[in-house]
Design a protein around this motif. Structure first.
Motif, PDB file in Angstrom:
ATOM      1  N   LEU A 164      32.813  18.538  62.788  1.00  0.00           N
ATOM      2  CA  LEU A 164      32.687  18.622  64.239  1.00  0.00           C
ATOM      3  C   LEU A 164      31.936  19.883  64.663  1.00  0.00           C
ATOM      4  CD1 LEU A 164      36.311  17.529  65.226  1.00  0.00           C
ATOM      5  CD2 LEU A 164      34.243  16.120  65.133  1.00  0.00           C
ATOM      6  N   TYR A 165      32.181  20.986  63.960  1.00  0.00           N
ATOM      7  CA  TYR A 165      31.601  22.263  64.374  1.00  0.00           C
ATOM      8  C   TYR A 165      30.168  22.441  63.896  1.00  0.00           C
ATOM      9  CZ  TYR A 165      31.715  27.065  65.990  1.00  0.00           C
ATOM     10  OH  TYR A 165      31.468  28.212  66.691  1.00  0.00           O
ATOM     11  N   MET A 166      29.880  21.999  62.683  1.00  0.00           N
ATOM     12  CA  MET A 166      28.549  22.234  62.095  1.00  0.00           C
ATOM     13  C   MET A 166      27.593  21.127  62.524  1.00  0.00           C
ATOM     14  SD  MET A 166      29.328  25.008  60.552  1.00  0.00           S
ATOM     15  CE  MET A 166      28.213  25.463  59.243  1.00  0.00           C
ATOM     16  N   ASP A 167      27.313  21.095  63.816  1.00  0.00           N
ATOM     17  CA  ASP A 167      26.579  19.962  64.400  1.00  0.00           C
ATOM     18  C   ASP A 167      25.118  19.909  63.975  1.00  0.00           C
ATOM     19  OD1 ASP A 167      25.567  22.126  65.854  1.00  0.00           O
ATOM     20  OD2 ASP A 167      26.541  21.546  67.725  1.00  0.00           O
ATOM     21  N   ASN A 168      24.561  21.019  63.505  1.00  0.00           N
ATOM     22  CA  ASN A 168      23.157  21.020  63.105  1.00  0.00           C
ATOM     23  C   ASN A 168      22.973  20.959  61.585  1.00  0.00           C
ATOM     24  OD1 ASN A 168      24.065  23.591  62.547  1.00  0.00           O
ATOM     25  ND2 ASN A 168      22.564  24.662  63.828  1.00  0.00           N
ATOM     26  N   PHE A 169      24.053  20.767  60.859  1.00  0.00           N
ATOM     27  CA  PHE A 169      23.974  20.538  59.416  1.00  0.00           C
ATOM     28  C   PHE A 169      23.964  19.031  59.182  1.00  0.00           C
ATOM     29  CE2 PHE A 169      24.650  24.904  58.976  1.00  0.00           C
ATOM     30  CZ  PHE A 169      24.586  25.281  57.644  1.00  0.00           C
ATOM     31  N   ASP A 227      20.116  26.979  63.346  1.00  0.00           N
ATOM     32  CA  ASP A 227      19.346  26.808  64.581  1.00  0.00           C
ATOM     33  C   ASP A 227      17.962  27.434  64.443  1.00  0.00           C
ATOM     34  OD1 ASP A 227      21.223  25.420  66.100  1.00  0.00           O
ATOM     35  OD2 ASP A 227      22.041  27.221  67.056  1.00  0.00           O
ATOM     36  N   GLU A 228      17.914  28.565  63.768  1.00  0.00           N
ATOM     37  CA  GLU A 228      16.662  29.322  63.649  1.00  0.00           C
ATOM     38  C   GLU A 228      15.716  28.734  62.620  1.00  0.00           C
ATOM     39  OE1 GLU A 228      15.280  33.928  62.563  1.00  0.00           O
ATOM     40  OE2 GLU A 228      17.400  33.419  62.832  1.00  0.00           O
ATOM     41  N   THR A 229      16.243  28.318  61.465  1.00  0.00           N
ATOM     42  CA  THR A 229      15.361  27.936  60.355  1.00  0.00           C
ATOM     43  C   THR A 229      15.385  26.457  59.987  1.00  0.00           C
ATOM     44  OG1 THR A 229      17.059  28.313  58.664  1.00  0.00           O
ATOM     45  CG2 THR A 229      15.705  30.214  59.327  1.00  0.00           C
ATOM     46  N   GLU A 265      30.095  29.762  62.415  1.00  0.00           N
ATOM     47  CA  GLU A 265      29.211  30.107  63.531  1.00  0.00           C
ATOM     48  C   GLU A 265      27.971  30.842  63.037  1.00  0.00           C
ATOM     49  OE1 GLU A 265      27.598  30.546  67.315  1.00  0.00           O
ATOM     50  OE2 GLU A 265      29.151  29.192  66.570  1.00  0.00           O
ATOM     51  N   ARG A 266      28.135  31.773  62.108  1.00  0.00           N
ATOM     52  CA  ARG A 266      26.962  32.491  61.588  1.00  0.00           C
ATOM     53  C   ARG A 266      26.009  31.546  60.866  1.00  0.00           C
ATOM     54  NH1 ARG A 266      28.834  38.477  59.443  1.00  0.00           N
ATOM     55  NH2 ARG A 266      30.981  38.403  60.229  1.00  0.00           N
ATOM     56  N   LEU A 267      26.560  30.610  60.117  1.00  0.00           N
ATOM     57  CA  LEU A 267      25.713  29.622  59.447  1.00  0.00           C
ATOM     58  C   LEU A 267      25.002  28.735  60.467  1.00  0.00           C
ATOM     59  CD1 LEU A 267      28.080  28.557  56.528  1.00  0.00           C
ATOM     60  CD2 LEU A 267      25.956  29.861  56.312  1.00  0.00           C
ATOM     61  N   ARG A 268      25.728  28.330  61.478  1.00  0.00           N
ATOM     62  CA  ARG A 268      25.151  27.448  62.498  1.00  0.00           C
ATOM     63  C   ARG A 268      24.013  28.147  63.235  1.00  0.00           C
ATOM     64  NH1 ARG A 268      29.061  24.712  67.060  1.00  0.00           N
ATOM     65  NH2 ARG A 268      28.876  26.808  67.965  1.00  0.00           N
ATOM     66  N   ASN A 328      21.728  25.306  50.310  1.00  0.00           N
ATOM     67  CA  ASN A 328      23.036  24.846  50.757  1.00  0.00           C
ATOM     68  C   ASN A 328      23.856  26.036  51.224  1.00  0.00           C
ATOM     69  OD1 ASN A 328      22.336  22.240  50.024  1.00  0.00           O
ATOM     70  ND2 ASN A 328      23.343  22.364  48.030  1.00  0.00           N
ATOM     71  N   ALA A 329      24.979  25.752  51.863  1.00  0.00           N
ATOM     72  CA  ALA A 329      25.879  26.810  52.325  1.00  0.00           C
ATOM     73  C   ALA A 329      27.309  26.438  51.985  1.00  0.00           C
ATOM     74  CB  ALA A 329      25.736  27.013  53.836  1.00  0.00           C
TER      75      ALA A 329
END
Length: 396
Positions: free
Chosen positions: A298-303, A258-260, A251-254, A232-233
């Motif tokens: 809205l921002y953490m679209d890949n979570f 994206d990578e993992t 942004e750093r989490l996002r 989790n983050a």
């Protein structure tokens, strides 16, 4: 409570407002087209986004992703110690090693006794997190994990912040890869998201100067992901950070996600100012809390999931977040954590029965779904009838 139909109507009304800021209209169009928001968009949302606007958009995304489902699990915490070598200014929980008589230090047997309290109870997860104690090293915790697994193989073990792990690995003179592999071999299955705070180096220098930095935190989580473990983050908000720091953190989490694709959920954590070195910093308002959750969705679209940690927010505010992007309320807890109660959270004895937590969700117009740690669905409680005894909390 805003229902699905009402929230969609309110979104349409808000977007048709003649005085809606043109930048907010552009951002709304991006969200509706499922386009990624930029860091500049994130800052604009914090600077200009009214609660009704960001909330309606976040609820739209939440319902597109999950409908009315709201997840919870049956879990309990083990906090091995609140003795800690670090001196985070926002922490109300820890005691320095030189003052360790003011805190607690649990032995492996004492922690196993906590696990055994839940024998024959349908809990699915134990969450292990605490202070960084110089004598509780990597071998100590590997032995603990192995003994928990031997006693109850089906219990998912989620444990240790990147702050704890960074210290353990350095003390053991192991690389992050070697240390994570040793813990995985012992039986560790996933990690919580604590210790992230705010990634910006200047802010960390002021509030948590002596613990692992952003790059170290991210590397530990990345290593766990590459070993097939989910994590989790978190983000600690509402203290001395500004909007740019929040967006940079997300942004750093996002980018790592994206990578993992190894993060399960994002958990914003509200700064509480009781009994710590930042008592002079005012806490954020409920409106700002709800705006933060909405913008995070809205921002953490890949979570895939956004969690509101109810022991920290309180039950009523946690219910409200379910209309502002949140689709997870954590678990039953069973009064096994002191981290936020000691900082002045509303919930001083955080414990809900399964029935109470399910009803909390149902009262907010959502569908309560029990999950395991990695979000496999266990049971839908939408239509379950509970006894008075269960609703009074005697059943965990």
């Amino acid at each position: 409570m805003i229902t699905t139909i009402d929230s969609q109507r309110s979104l349409e009304v808000i977007l048709q407002e003649p005085d809606l800021d043109p930048e907010l209209k552009v951002i709304a169009d991006k969200v509706l087209r499922q386009e990624r928001l930029t860091p500049a968009d994130g800052i604009t949302l914090f600077e200009k986004g009214p609660l009704g606007y960001v909330g309606a958009l976040a609820n739209h995304v939440r319902e597109r992703m999950h409908g009315d489902k709201t997840y919870f699990n049956r879990n309990f915490h083990i906090e091995p110690t609140n003795v800690c070598i670090f001196t985070c200014k926002f922490c109300s929980y820890s005691r320095l090693y030189k003052n360790r008589e003011e805190g607690w230090e649990l032995s492996i047997d004492e922690m196993l006794d906590i696990v055994k309290k839940y024998d024959n109870q349908p809990v699915t997860e134990v969450h292990i997190v605490g202070g960084v104690h110089p004598k509780m090293n990597l071998d100590f915790f590997c032995e603990l994990i192995e003994k928990i697994k031997a006693h109850r193989p089906d219990l998912h073990i989620k444990g240790f912040t990147a702050v704890e792990l960074d210290y353990m690995f350095r003390k053991a003179k192991l690389t992050v890869d070697e240390g994570m592999q040793k813990l995985k071999d012992a039986g560790l299955q996933s990690m919580p998201g604590g210790g992230a705070e705010i990634f910006d180096a200047a802010i960390r220098a002021q509030i948590c100067h002596d613990k692992v930095d952003a790059e170290g935190w991210l590397n530990i989580h990345k290593t766990a992901h590459l070993k097939g473990m989910t994590t989790n983050a978190t983000m600690l908000y509402g203290h001395i950070e500004n909007y740019e720091h929040r967006v940079d953190h997300m942004e750093r989490l996002r980018q790592l996600q994206d990578e993992t694709k190894g993060f399960n959920t994002f958990i914003p954590l509200k700064f509480r100012n009781k009994d710590n070195d930042m008592e002079n910093v005012a806490e954020s308002s409920m409106i700002e809390d709800l705006r933060l959750y909405s913008i995070a969705r809205l921002y953490m679209d890949n979570f895939p999931h956004l969690k509101a940690y109810w022991p920290m927010l309180g039950r009523s505010t946690a219910q409200l977040t379910l209309s502002f992007g949140v689709n997870d309320l954590d678990g039953t807890i069973d009064d096994t954590t002191k981290i936020y109660s000691m900082a002045g959270a509303e919930e001083q004895r955080p414990s809900l029965s399964t029935a109470q937590l399910a009803m909390l969700i149902r009262q907010a117009g959502r569908k309560p779904v029990e999950r395991d740690t990695v979000y496999n669905e266990i049971k839908d409680y939408s239509n379950v009838e509970f006894t008075d005894e269960e609703l009074l909390g005697s059943e965990k």
